[in-house]
Write a protein that holds these residues in place. Sequence first.
Motif, PDB file in Angstrom:
ATOM      1  N   CYS A  50       0.582  -1.173  -0.083  1.00 31.76           N
ATOM      2  CA  CYS A  50      -0.162  -0.015  -0.272  1.00 31.76           C
ATOM      3  C   CYS A  50       0.961   1.291   0.161  1.00 31.76           C
ATOM      4  CB  CYS A  50      -0.618   0.101   1.295  1.00 31.76           C
ATOM      5  SG  CYS A  50      -2.017   0.892   1.396  1.00 31.76           S
ATOM      6  N   ILE A  51       0.749   2.114  -0.898  1.00 30.35           N
ATOM      7  CA  ILE A  51       1.202   3.571  -0.974  1.00 30.35           C
ATOM      8  C   ILE A  51       0.464   5.032  -0.251  1.00 30.35           C
ATOM      9  CG2 ILE A  51       2.827   2.843  -2.971  1.00 30.35           C
ATOM     10  CD1 ILE A  51       1.099   3.952  -5.001  1.00 30.35           C
ATOM     11  N   GLY A  52      -0.881   4.482   0.033  1.00 28.61           N
ATOM     12  CA  GLY A  52      -1.297   5.427   0.634  1.00 28.61           C
ATOM     13  C   GLY A  52      -2.164   6.789  -0.184  1.00 28.61           C
ATOM     14  N   CYS A  53      -2.514   5.871  -1.373  1.00 26.44           N
ATOM     15  CA  CYS A  53      -2.763   6.429  -2.323  1.00 26.44           C
ATOM     16  C   CYS A  53      -4.711   7.133  -2.387  1.00 26.44           C
ATOM     17  CB  CYS A  53      -3.264   6.654  -3.822  1.00 26.44           C
ATOM     18  SG  CYS A  53      -3.910   4.723  -4.289  1.00 26.44           S
ATOM     19  N   ARG A  54      -5.077   6.465  -1.809  1.00 28.46           N
ATOM     20  CA  ARG A  54      -6.850   6.929  -1.050  1.00 28.46           C
ATOM     21  C   ARG A  54      -7.498   6.199  -2.083  1.00 28.46           C
ATOM     22  NH1 ARG A  54      -7.909  11.855   1.051  1.00 28.46           N
ATOM     23  NH2 ARG A  54      -9.508  10.693   1.893  1.00 28.46           N
ATOM     24  N   THR A  55      -6.936   5.784  -3.739  1.00 26.62           N
ATOM     25  CA  THR A  55      -8.204   4.983  -4.126  1.00 26.62           C
ATOM     26  C   THR A  55      -9.004   4.551  -4.068  1.00 26.62           C
ATOM     27  OG1 THR A  55      -5.688   5.722  -6.250  1.00 26.62           O
ATOM     28  CG2 THR A  55      -7.809   4.162  -6.523  1.00 26.62           C
ATOM     29  N   CYS A  56      -9.211   3.089  -2.929  1.00 25.28           N
ATOM     30  CA  CYS A  56      -9.387   3.211  -2.653  1.00 25.28           C
ATOM     31  C   CYS A  56     -10.814   3.429  -1.689  1.00 25.28           C
ATOM     32  CB  CYS A  56      -8.832   1.906  -1.938  1.00 25.28           C
ATOM     33  SG  CYS A  56      -8.110   2.209  -0.544  1.00 25.28           S
ATOM     34  N   VAL A 100      -7.934   4.879   5.034  1.00 25.13           N
ATOM     35  CA  VAL A 100      -6.491   4.532   5.533  1.00 25.13           C
ATOM     36  C   VAL A 100      -6.329   5.676   5.935  1.00 25.13           C
ATOM     37  CG1 VAL A 100      -4.372   4.230   3.253  1.00 25.13           C
ATOM     38  CG2 VAL A 100      -6.489   3.567   2.666  1.00 25.13           C
ATOM     39  N   LYS A 115      -5.269   0.193   5.820  1.00 30.81           N
ATOM     40  CA  LYS A 115      -6.470   0.338   4.386  1.00 30.81           C
ATOM     41  C   LYS A 115      -7.989  -0.217   5.914  1.00 30.81           C
ATOM     42  CE  LYS A 115      -9.993  -0.736   1.439  1.00 30.81           C
ATOM     43  NZ  LYS A 115     -10.819  -0.962   2.503  1.00 30.81           N
ATOM     44  N   CYS A 200      -7.603  -0.721  -6.460  1.00 28.90           N
ATOM     45  CA  CYS A 200      -6.342  -0.574  -5.924  1.00 28.90           C
ATOM     46  C   CYS A 200      -5.555  -0.778  -7.254  1.00 28.90           C
ATOM     47  CB  CYS A 200      -5.856  -1.441  -4.840  1.00 28.90           C
ATOM     48  SG  CYS A 200      -4.509  -0.914  -4.280  1.00 28.90           S
ATOM     49  N   PRO A 201      -4.551   0.546  -7.113  1.00 29.38           N
ATOM     50  CA  PRO A 201      -3.739   0.696  -8.371  1.00 29.38           C
ATOM     51  C   PRO A 201      -1.972  -0.700  -7.545  1.00 29.38           C
ATOM     52  CG  PRO A 201      -3.022   2.348  -7.489  1.00 29.38           C
ATOM     53  CD  PRO A 201      -4.585   1.802  -6.633  1.00 29.38           C
ATOM     54  N   GLN A 202      -2.330  -0.738  -7.056  1.00 29.24           N
ATOM     55  CA  GLN A 202      -1.020  -1.816  -5.898  1.00 29.24           C
ATOM     56  C   GLN A 202      -1.063  -3.280  -6.095  1.00 29.24           C
ATOM     57  OE1 GLN A 202       1.332   1.188  -6.942  1.00 29.24           O
ATOM     58  NE2 GLN A 202       2.162  -0.815  -5.242  1.00 29.24           N
ATOM     59  N   VAL A 204      -2.979  -3.840  -3.777  1.00 39.36           N
ATOM     60  CA  VAL A 204      -3.290  -4.587  -1.927  1.00 39.36           C
ATOM     61  C   VAL A 204      -4.103  -4.883  -2.252  1.00 39.36           C
ATOM     62  CG1 VAL A 204      -3.144  -3.778  -0.113  1.00 39.36           C
ATOM     63  CG2 VAL A 204      -1.843  -2.553  -1.706  1.00 39.36           C
TER      64      VAL A 204
HETATM   65  S1  SF4 Z   1      -6.308   1.976  -3.170  1.00 40.43           S
HETATM   66 FE1  SF4 Z   1      -4.473   0.536  -2.393  1.00 40.43          FE
HETATM   67  S2  SF4 Z   1      -2.667   1.731  -2.130  1.00 40.43           S
HETATM   68 FE2  SF4 Z   1      -3.912   2.971  -2.452  1.00 40.43          FE
HETATM   69  S3  SF4 Z   1      -4.766   3.597  -0.286  1.00 40.43           S
HETATM   70 FE3  SF4 Z   1      -6.113   1.751  -1.485  1.00 40.43          FE
HETATM   71  S4  SF4 Z   1      -5.247  -0.271  -0.719  1.00 40.43           S
HETATM   72 FE4  SF4 Z   1      -3.314   1.254  -0.688  1.00 40.43          FE
END
Ligand code: SF4
Length: 313
Positions: A50-56, A100, A115, A200-202, A204
């Motif tokens: 997780c990179i903390g992008c908040r896309t989720c 997150v 998250k 989620c782009p990663q 995770v």
């Molecule tokens: S979208 Fe994925 S990478 Fe980005 S904050 Fe949420 S769990 Fe982390």
Amino acid sequence: MSKMTRRKFLSVSLAGAAAGTFTLSGKAIGAAGFTGYPDGMGVLVDLTRCIGCRTCEAACNEEQKLPAPAVPFDDHSVFDELHHGGTQKRRTDENAFTVVNRYEAGKEGQPAYRKIQCNHCNEPACLTSCFVNAYTKTKEGAVIYNSKVCVGCRNCMVACPFRIPAYSYSSAFNPVIRKCIFCYDTRLKFGRPPACVEACPQEVLTFGHRKNLIKVAYERIRVNPGRYVGHLYGENEVGGTSWMYLSGVPFEEVGFDTTLQKEPILANAQAFLSNVPMVLSIWPALFLGFHRLATRGGEGAEEKPATEKREDI
Ligand code: SF4
Ligand code: SF4
Ligand code: SF4
């Protein structure tokens, strides 16, 4: 009860009160012998990715048609927020079913992110503490909620070991409990992964059968011994959860409660029941009576959501 916190004491007491009140109901009997659905779905959350992008968060907001947040999803200043007198990071609420948070616990000076959402427990304390059966654990693994039968007692908020159900205090006339529903209505019951997982782009978040996700998690630990602490959080905590976590740092350093028991909350409550004062045992029934009086018999309860068999995916 020497090591029992006040919150845990209340959780156990309320679950015990609900169990005591409904000893003869089908729900209580079913809950007592229920050990989760063996073919239920789940999500493996790999915090090391997780990179903390908040896309989720954004995806959940859109999928669940929640109001626009006060701070936009691309603004990471939210990670500096502290609530409750500077002691707590962000929590889920009526308008944010997932959040997150950032922790300064990562390896080599890097932050770690976590998250949060409902963990969709195998044997949910929110469900067992609810004396009007507002909650359902579906075959697919989701723990969902029916606002039409909820009487607003908020037992579930106290009982949840992860502090997830939120009360919509902002709604003066029809406050209800709000929480992540595993995208049940729009996705899970059709075999589709939740919106946050898909966004989620990663990668995770991995969606699949819970029993397979456990194998995937232990394989990742085996193949990458230095990357993870050797524990799958949620495999056994409080009877197991549908959402489970891998972490690269000790779980307590990223806000997990590592003191939770392995047994479901209800098991504790049953053992505790003989010590529950009479007033605690009967108050849910009184509460229900007052509510029925106030609503002159109450609205017709919405039919329980379908838990029909679904194809494997
Ligand atoms: S979208 Fe994925 S990478 Fe980005 S904050 Fe949420 S769990 Fe982390
Ligand atoms: S995390 Fe809390 S709200 Fe979600 S299923 Fe478990 S007890 Fe219920
Ligand atoms: S599963 Fe659905 S409701 Fe739950 S956090 Fe993800 S997008 Fe939101």
